[in-house]
Each structure stands twice: as structure tokens, then as C-alpha cells.
Write a protein that holds these residues in place. Structure first.
Motif, PDB file in Angstrom:
ATOM      1  N   GLY A  99       0.836  -1.205   0.000  1.00 56.34           N
ATOM      2  CA  GLY A  99       0.000   0.000   0.000  1.00 56.34           C
ATOM      3  C   GLY A  99       0.867   1.249   0.000  1.00 56.34           C
ATOM      4  O   GLY A  99       1.844   1.354  -0.758  1.00 56.34           O
ATOM      5  N   SER A 100       0.560   2.198   0.912  1.00 54.93           N
ATOM      6  CA  SER A 100       1.330   3.450   0.944  1.00 54.93           C
ATOM      7  C   SER A 100       2.775   3.207   1.367  1.00 54.93           C
ATOM      8  O   SER A 100       3.635   4.077   1.151  1.00 54.93           O
ATOM      9  CB  SER A 100       0.667   4.455   1.879  1.00 54.93           C
ATOM     10  N   GLY A 101       3.077   2.053   1.973  1.00 56.51           N
ATOM     11  CA  GLY A 101       4.457   1.745   2.360  1.00 56.51           C
ATOM     12  C   GLY A 101       5.397   1.808   1.168  1.00 56.51           C
ATOM     13  O   GLY A 101       6.590   2.098   1.314  1.00 56.51           O
ATOM     14  N   LEU A 102       4.873   1.577  -0.022  1.00 58.11           N
ATOM     15  CA  LEU A 102       5.727   1.594  -1.222  1.00 58.11           C
ATOM     16  C   LEU A 102       6.214   3.006  -1.562  1.00 58.11           C
ATOM     17  O   LEU A 102       7.212   3.166  -2.262  1.00 58.11           O
ATOM     18  CB  LEU A 102       4.983   0.975  -2.414  1.00 58.11           C
ATOM     19  N   ILE A 103       5.513   4.022  -1.046  1.00 60.92           N
ATOM     20  CA  ILE A 103       5.966   5.398  -1.305  1.00 60.92           C
ATOM     21  C   ILE A 103       7.346   5.598  -0.681  1.00 60.92           C
ATOM     22  O   ILE A 103       8.171   6.358  -1.170  1.00 60.92           O
ATOM     23  CB  ILE A 103       4.951   6.427  -0.737  1.00 60.92           C
ATOM     24  N   ARG A 104       7.599   4.868   0.437  1.00 65.52           N
ATOM     25  CA  ARG A 104       8.897   5.024   1.110  1.00 65.52           C
ATOM     26  C   ARG A 104       9.994   4.158   0.492  1.00 65.52           C
ATOM     27  O   ARG A 104      11.138   4.225   0.886  1.00 65.52           O
ATOM     28  CB  ARG A 104       8.743   4.655   2.593  1.00 65.52           C
ATOM     29  N   ASP A 105       9.580   3.302  -0.452  1.00 69.31           N
ATOM     30  CA  ASP A 105      10.573   2.438  -1.110  1.00 69.31           C
ATOM     31  C   ASP A 105      10.323   2.462  -2.622  1.00 69.31           C
ATOM     32  O   ASP A 105       9.859   1.486  -3.212  1.00 69.31           O
ATOM     33  CB  ASP A 105      10.447   1.009  -0.551  1.00 69.31           C
ATOM     34  N   PRO A 106      10.630   3.610  -3.251  1.00 69.92           N
ATOM     35  CA  PRO A 106      10.323   3.766  -4.672  1.00 69.92           C
ATOM     36  C   PRO A 106      11.007   2.722  -5.557  1.00 69.92           C
ATOM     37  O   PRO A 106      10.452   2.333  -6.586  1.00 69.92           O
ATOM     38  CB  PRO A 106      10.823   5.168  -5.026  1.00 69.92           C
ATOM     39  N   ASP A 107      12.192   2.243  -5.123  1.00 66.80           N
ATOM     40  CA  ASP A 107      12.862   1.223  -5.951  1.00 66.80           C
ATOM     41  C   ASP A 107      12.014  -0.044  -6.020  1.00 66.80           C
ATOM     42  O   ASP A 107      11.808  -0.614  -7.093  1.00 66.80           O
ATOM     43  CB  ASP A 107      14.247   0.872  -5.382  1.00 66.80           C
TER      44      ASP A 107
END
Ligand SMILES: Cc1cc2nc3c(=O)[nH]c(=O)nc-3n(C[C@H](O)[C@H](O)[C@H](O)COP(=O)(O)O)c2cc1C
Length: 331
Positions: A117-125
Motif C-alpha cells: 500500500g502506501s508503504g511503497l511510497i517510502r521504497d520507490p525502488d
């Protein structure tokens, strides 16, 4: 002019610029059928489906019957495992998805902490790897639904961070982006920043759909004027109001706006939804129907008291009786 969304192998076209958002616990097949009554051409989405759970056999119910959908249906997936996402996307494509959407906006702690979910915003790679894998796995367009950023510090850099984040998704292969004009930290508080969506729209080549606080045809028109987006997505405003997407579609197409159903018609609708849920889910259908009924049964004298009674109805039969009695009272 239809909105074209070019996938790796297949192009999809949207005749309707109003989209119904995925809503976990709400946008099931029965709700979607109601939305389509007013908006037959609108792109609708399944509730989000966890890719890993799907491998384990859970969540399949959410993808059942996609072939029978009478209009475009996006399957929304979430997870932090690229391979599981690619597998789930293949399954969704086989099941009849119109396109595959990746959830990169869900603020729920349990999901975001694991990196979905939004956690992916902190791991763009990782986010980009997921887009690439899913894109390679299916010929359908792969789209992303996300937020402006993780927290307000993110935003303090200005909209630049949001633009960079969305550009990366585009470069990874996202074919359309739905942008909720809030950060993860904001969850659903404050107001959606339509100006930030405008900046992202101006910077991207792919279609951008504006999302957040579009609750009426007037707001949809204003949102499109401000953002320059290719369409709007409606979320909370449609809960208990499955006609809203159709009303917005009419406004955007310059057609007369269908009237909002009168209280009696809303009760009829609530009964229809309850009956359909009972047929599909047995007695558990009543539990699912409760929230819908509490949103839909409004606008008549004593509505609040009636809803309280309805919420306490112990069986589907008791709830149906109450609805029938109330319909007779206001007829
Ligand atoms: C009950 C509820 C469930 C939601 N479920 C999802 C979901 O499954 N996937 C998703 O991308 N967004 C989900 N959202 C977020 C909405 O799709 C939408 O982005 C957000 O509510 C902002 O739009 P709105 O102001 O029109 O409500 C959910 C929101 C709510 C209130």
C-alpha cells in the motif's frame, strides 16, 4: 473522445471520465451492479486483493464473476512481493480484468509497515520493480493508485517530491495514475490538494485521474478545471450513493444530471441490496448490508431512529420487515 490507456499488448478505452474508487468492504459485485445502473460505462474496481493471500487461496471471492461484469472492471492488487504481484496479475487478467491497478496508497498500518500500500511510497525502488514485473506479466494496462507522498515533510519540499514519485512510476511502466491529493500521514483528514495533482498532471505523459473530496457534479467540474486531470475518481461520496458516479458522468458529458433518488426509492434500493447480499452470502449478508443501509436510509422524518432499529435487527427477515414497514409509512 474516449480516454485511451495503452497496455503492453492491449489498449483499453474509457468512454466515461468518472471512475468509482476501490473501497475495501464496500465495492463488492453487488454495490458495483448498483453503480452501473447510473454509470454503465464507468471504470469500477474490485476491493483491493492481497497478492500473497491469493496464492494461498484467499481473496478469490473478490475476483469471482469478473467475466459477467457488464462494464469495465479493474482488479486492484496490493503486496510488497513483486513475484506474487505478477502472479496475481496474471490470474486477474485470466479472470477477465479490464486492467490491473496497483495499490500504493492504502494507509492501514498493518499493510504499510510490511511495505505494501502506501508503504511503497517510502521504497520507490521496490515500487518500480513491482510495476515492471506486473507490466511484464500481462498485456493489459497496469495502473497505479497512490498519494502525494508519505508525510508532510515530504510535501514541505513542495510538490516536487510528488512529481518525482509519480514520474518514477510512469518511467517504470505505469499506464495511468490515480492520485489521491493527500499524504499517507493525512490519511483522510484535511482537504485534498488539487493544486498538487495539477502539478503532477502537467509533468506526466500518461493519463492522470484526480482523487479526493469529489462529492458532487459541481466539485468534479471544479476539480477537473483546477487539476487539468483526465478524469475524477469518486470514493467516500458514493458510499450509500451509488448514483453519484453516474451524476458526475452526466455533468462531465454536458448531459442532464439524473436526480438523486427520493427517500422511498433509497429504501427500495437498500432492500434490493440486502436481498442480493443475503442471496450471495447467507445470513452474513445482513452484517455486510448494515453499513450500506445506514448510509442509504436517510432523508425522511425519524430516519435516524429508524436506522438505529434497523442496525439492531437480529435476522435478515427482521430487517426486511422493518424496511417494508418504513416504505409503507412514507409512501
Ligand atoms: C472504506 C474505505 C475503503 C477503501 N478501500 C480502498 C481500497 O481498497 N483501495 C484503494 O486504493 N483505496 C481505498 N480507499 C481510498 C479511496 O479509494 C479514496 O482514494 C479515498 O477515500 C479518497 O477519495 P474520496 O475523498 O473520494 O473518498 C478506501 C477508502 C475508504 C473510506
Amino acid at each position: 473522445m474516449p480516454l485511451k490507456i495503452q497496455g503492453r499488448l492491449l489498449e483499453r478505452q474509457l468512454r466515461c471520465r468518472a471512475l468509482q474508487s476501490p473501497l475495501a468492504g464496500v465495492s463488492d459485485r453487488i454495490f458495483r451492479n448498483l453503480v452501473r445502473r447510473w454509470a454503465p460505462d464507468a471504470l469500477l474496481f474490485t476491493e483491493m486483493v492481497n497478492a500473497t493471500s491469493l496464492e494461498l487461496g484467499h481473496g478469490r471471492l473478490k475476483m469471482d464473476g469478473l467475466q459477467e461484469e457488464t462494464g469495465p472492471i479493474g482488479v486492484q492488487l496490493f503486496d510488497h512481493h513483486p513475484d506474487a504481484m505478477a502472479d496475481a496479475a496474471r490470474r486477474a487478467a485470466d479472470a477477465g480484468a479490464f486492467l490491473i491497478d496497483i495499490n500504493m496508497g492504502c494507509p492501514v498500518r498493518k499493510i504499510a509497515r510490511k511495505g505494501g500500500g502506501s508503504g511503497l511510497i517510502r521504497d520507490p525502488d521496490l515500487a518500480c520493480r513491482i510495476v515492471e514485473k506486473v507490466e511484464a506479466a500481462v498485456g493489459l494496462p497496469v495502473t497505479v493508485k497512490t498519494r502525494l507522498g508519505w508525510c508532510s515533510e515530504h510535501n514541505a519540499i513542495g510538490v516536487e517530491a510528488a512529481v518525482n514519485w509519480c514520474r518514477r512510476l510512469e518511467d517504470a511502466g505505469a499506464r495511468m495514475l490515480t492520485l489521491h491529493g493527500r499524504t499517507r500521514e493525512q490519511r483522510f483528514s484535511g482537504t485534498a490538494d488539487w493544486n498538487a495533482i495539477a502539478a503532477v498532471k502537467a509533468a506526466l505523459r500518461i493519463p492522470v485521474i484526480a482523487n479526493g473530496d469529489v462529492n458532487s457534479p459541481e466539485e468534479a467540474l471544479r476539480c477537473l478545471r483546477i487539476t487539468g486531470a483526465d478524469g475524477v475518481m469518486v470514493g467516500r461520496g458514493s458510499m450509500g450513493a451509488p448514483w453519484l458516479v453516474g451524476q458526475i458522468d452526466a455533468a462531465l458529458s454536458g448531459l442532464p444530471i439524473p436526480t438523486t433518488p427520493a427517500p422511498l426509492d433509497r429504501l427500495v434500493l437498500a432492500k434490493e441490496q440486502l436481498l442480493a447480499l443475503i442471496e450471495a452470502r447467507g445470513d452474513h449478508g445482513l452484517l455486510i448490508a448494515r453499513k450500506h443501509m445506514s448510509w442509504t436510509c436517510t432523508g425522511f422524518p425519524g430516519a435516524s431512529q429508524f436506522r438505529q432499529q434497523l442496525m439492531r435487527a437480529p435476522t435478515p427477515a427482521a430487517a426486511l420487515d422493518l424496511l417494508d414497514q418504513q416504505m409503507q409509512r412514507i409512501q
